[in-house]
Write an enzyme that holds these catalytic residues in place. Structure first.
Site, PDB file in Angstrom:
ATOM      1  N   HIS A 156      -8.861  -9.333  -8.100  1.00 22.33           N
ATOM      2  CA  HIS A 156      -7.834  -8.704  -8.913  1.00 22.33           C
ATOM      3  C   HIS A 156      -6.499  -9.166  -8.369  1.00 22.33           C
ATOM      4  O   HIS A 156      -6.115  -8.818  -7.265  1.00 22.33           O
ATOM      5  CB  HIS A 156      -7.976  -7.185  -8.821  1.00 22.33           C
ATOM      6  CG  HIS A 156      -6.970  -6.470  -9.643  1.00 22.33           C
ATOM      7  ND1 HIS A 156      -6.920  -6.575 -10.997  1.00 22.33           N
ATOM      8  CD2 HIS A 156      -5.971  -5.634  -9.289  1.00 22.33           C
ATOM      9  CE1 HIS A 156      -5.923  -5.833 -11.457  1.00 22.33           C
ATOM     10  NE2 HIS A 156      -5.332  -5.258 -10.438  1.00 22.33           N
ATOM     11  N   SER A 182       0.830  -1.213   0.000  1.00 23.62           N
ATOM     12  CA  SER A 182       0.000   0.000   0.000  1.00 23.62           C
ATOM     13  C   SER A 182       0.854   1.248   0.000  1.00 23.62           C
ATOM     14  O   SER A 182       1.704   1.432   0.877  1.00 23.62           O
ATOM     15  CB  SER A 182      -0.866   0.071   1.266  1.00 23.62           C
ATOM     16  OG  SER A 182      -1.748  -0.984   1.314  1.00 23.62           O
ATOM     17  N   SER A 235       1.864  -8.342   6.867  1.00 25.16           N
ATOM     18  CA  SER A 235       2.406  -9.002   5.675  1.00 25.16           C
ATOM     19  C   SER A 235       3.865  -9.457   5.731  1.00 25.16           C
ATOM     20  O   SER A 235       4.170 -10.569   5.299  1.00 25.16           O
ATOM     21  CB  SER A 235       2.262  -8.066   4.470  1.00 25.16           C
ATOM     22  OG  SER A 235       3.025  -6.898   4.667  1.00 25.16           O
ATOM     23  N   ASN A 249      -0.998   5.179   9.298  1.00 22.26           N
ATOM     24  CA  ASN A 249      -1.806   5.617  10.446  1.00 22.26           C
ATOM     25  C   ASN A 249      -1.035   5.291  11.710  1.00 22.26           C
ATOM     26  O   ASN A 249      -0.159   4.421  11.699  1.00 22.26           O
ATOM     27  CB  ASN A 249      -3.146   4.844  10.473  1.00 22.26           C
ATOM     28  CG  ASN A 249      -2.927   3.326  10.508  1.00 22.26           C
ATOM     29  OD1 ASN A 249      -2.629   2.712   9.483  1.00 22.26           O
ATOM     30  ND2 ASN A 249      -3.032   2.754  11.673  1.00 22.26           N
ATOM     31  N   ARG A 282       0.261  -9.351  -3.977  1.00 25.95           N
ATOM     32  CA  ARG A 282       0.633  -9.947  -2.695  1.00 25.95           C
ATOM     33  C   ARG A 282      -0.528 -10.810  -2.199  1.00 25.95           C
ATOM     34  O   ARG A 282      -1.677 -10.398  -2.281  1.00 25.95           O
ATOM     35  CB  ARG A 282       0.916  -8.815  -1.718  1.00 25.95           C
ATOM     36  CG  ARG A 282       1.307  -9.253  -0.334  1.00 25.95           C
ATOM     37  CD  ARG A 282       1.688  -8.046   0.523  1.00 25.95           C
ATOM     38  NE  ARG A 282       3.100  -8.044   0.871  1.00 25.95           N
ATOM     39  CZ  ARG A 282       3.809  -6.948   1.105  1.00 25.95           C
ATOM     40  NH1 ARG A 282       3.251  -5.760   1.012  1.00 25.95           N
ATOM     41  NH2 ARG A 282       5.082  -7.026   1.446  1.00 25.95           N
ATOM     42  N   THR A 283      -0.199 -11.989  -1.701  1.00 24.29           N
ATOM     43  CA  THR A 283      -1.208 -12.814  -1.018  1.00 24.29           C
ATOM     44  C   THR A 283      -0.964 -12.686   0.471  1.00 24.29           C
ATOM     45  O   THR A 283       0.156 -12.906   0.933  1.00 24.29           O
ATOM     46  CB  THR A 283      -1.079 -14.296  -1.457  1.00 24.29           C
ATOM     47  OG1 THR A 283      -1.290 -14.367  -2.869  1.00 24.29           O
ATOM     48  CG2 THR A 283      -2.111 -15.161  -0.754  1.00 24.29           C
ATOM     49  N   HIS A 284      -1.986 -12.259   1.194  1.00 21.24           N
ATOM     50  CA  HIS A 284      -1.836 -12.085   2.640  1.00 21.24           C
ATOM     51  C   HIS A 284      -2.194 -13.369   3.382  1.00 21.24           C
ATOM     52  O   HIS A 284      -3.034 -14.152   2.938  1.00 21.24           O
ATOM     53  CB  HIS A 284      -2.721 -10.941   3.140  1.00 21.24           C
ATOM     54  CG  HIS A 284      -2.233  -9.586   2.726  1.00 21.24           C
ATOM     55  ND1 HIS A 284      -2.591  -9.008   1.534  1.00 21.24           N
ATOM     56  CD2 HIS A 284      -1.405  -8.706   3.354  1.00 21.24           C
ATOM     57  CE1 HIS A 284      -2.001  -7.817   1.444  1.00 21.24           C
ATOM     58  NE2 HIS A 284      -1.272  -7.613   2.531  1.00 21.24           N
ATOM     59  N   GLU A 320      -5.387  -4.287  15.053  1.00 19.76           N
ATOM     60  CA  GLU A 320      -5.111  -4.694  16.428  1.00 19.76           C
ATOM     61  C   GLU A 320      -6.034  -3.933  17.394  1.00 19.76           C
ATOM     62  O   GLU A 320      -6.486  -2.833  17.105  1.00 19.76           O
ATOM     63  CB  GLU A 320      -3.652  -4.371  16.800  1.00 19.76           C
ATOM     64  CG  GLU A 320      -2.621  -5.015  15.901  1.00 19.76           C
ATOM     65  CD  GLU A 320      -2.561  -4.436  14.497  1.00 19.76           C
ATOM     66  OE1 GLU A 320      -2.827  -3.225  14.320  1.00 19.76           O
ATOM     67  OE2 GLU A 320      -2.265  -5.194  13.553  1.00 19.76           O
TER      68      GLU A 320
HETATM   69  N1  HPA Z   1      -2.266  -2.375  11.732  1.00 15.77           N
HETATM   70  C1  HPA Z   1      -2.017  -3.419  10.910  1.00 15.77           C
HETATM   71  N2  HPA Z   1      -1.889  -3.300   9.605  1.00 15.77           N
HETATM   72  C2  HPA Z   1      -1.986  -2.069   9.086  1.00 15.77           C
HETATM   73  C3  HPA Z   1      -2.255  -0.940   9.871  1.00 15.77           C
HETATM   74  C4  HPA Z   1      -2.399  -1.112  11.271  1.00 15.77           C
HETATM   75  O1  HPA Z   1      -2.619  -0.147  12.044  1.00 15.77           O
HETATM   76  N3  HPA Z   1      -2.305   0.129   9.033  1.00 15.77           N
HETATM   77  C5  HPA Z   1      -2.066  -0.355   7.777  1.00 15.77           C
HETATM   78  N4  HPA Z   1      -1.889  -1.686   7.804  1.00 15.77           N
END
Ligand code: HPA
Length: 273
Positions: A72, A40, A213, A236, A93-95, A194
């Site tokens: 996609h 991202s 990831s 964030n 990417r595969t999470h 979380e």
């Molecule tokens: N936590 C986990 N994954 C994330 C976050 C987060 O705050 N922000 C973007 N990916």
């Protein structure tokens, strides 16, 4: 339906070899030197790295296709850098939280190694525990804590993870931008963010960044013998550090705002490898 990588008698390294052979024949590039997974906020880097030799829908390559619902899947790009090296840019990417199994999560990394890549650059969007990173800081990953309770390694395969995130590559990154800070990445399973209590735990055990990831991918990259650079865009502040609720929209928006800046930075770093 079982993911093709999880079927009986499948060797994930053999599938990665087949995927790399496909990439080699479609792109005409015998060896990719560097691979990058763009998370991202990082995808513009693909345009800034150099000249695109070819772009391949990831679903055309073995092991990247999804078994049931076709979403996609993204693309794989072969890029010629200004220094003459070739980069494989992985936009697919595969999470772990997608529940296709950890083999699917690390297939792109294993494929990259089989194309010849000696360096694996792993980028992501993540939450920041350090308040000074609010507003879209790019942070170098110095180490990780894997809280997924999983590993891409199978059997009694005891791989050393000391200096997993290459000190050499981190110092090259700091030559480009001396203000880059470092942090320990804590991988949770997700896809929920979380709780504030979990973020406090991550902080207490030595974490600075929370995400979903990179740790599993880095372990597979080390197993394959690649040198690793990890970078997080702090989209964030982590739950409870930031007082407002988290949202995916906020993460996407922060990524869009930071994209041009951090992609340029990454392109400048990678050309020095
Ligand atoms: N936590 C986990 N994954 C994330 C976050 C987060 O705050 N922000 C973007 N990916």
């Amino acid at each position: 339906m079982t993911h093709p990588l999880n079927q009986d008698n499948v060797d994930p390294f053999e599938i990665a070899q087949q995927a790399a052979d496909q990439i080699r024949s479609i792109s005409g590039i015998k060896k990719h030197d560097i691979a990058l997974t763009l998370g991202s906020g990082w995808s513009k880097a693909a345009d800034l790295l150099g000249e695109t030799v070819c772009e391949i829908p990831a679903s055309d390559i073995i092991g990247f296709s999804k078994p049931a619902v076709q979403g996609h899947v993204g693309s794989l790009r072969s890029v010629r850098l200004s220094n003459g090296k070739h980069a494989l840019v992985i936009g697919a990417r595969t999470h772990f939280y997608e529940n296709h199994g950890v083999r699917a999560v690390v297939h792109s990394v294993r494929t990259a190694a089989k194309t010849g890549a000696e360096v694996m650059v792993l980028t992501n969007g993540a939450g920041g525990i350090q308040p000074q990173w609010a507003g879209g800081a790019a942070v170098l990953i110095s180490d990780h804590i894997n809280l997924t309770a999983s590993s891409p390694l199978e059997g009694a395969n005891f791989v050393d993870l000391t200096n997993l995130y290459s000190p050499r590559l981190r110092s090259i990154a700091k030559e480009v931008d001396a203000s880059l800070e470092e942090g320990v990445y804590v991988q949770f399973r997700g896809p929920h963010y979380e709780t504030p209590a979990e973020v406090q735990m991550a902080k207490t055990i030595g974490g600075d960044i929370v995400g979903m990831s990179t740790a599993l991918e880095a372990i597979a990259a080390r197993e394959s013998g690649m040198e690793i650079l990890g970078m997080s865009l702090i989209t964030n502040l982590a739950a409870g550090i930031q007082k407002t609720p988290l949202s995916h929209a906020e993460v996407i928006e922060a990524g869009q705002k930071a994209e041009a800046r951090i992609s340029k930075l990454l392109a400048e770093i990678v050309v020095r490898f």
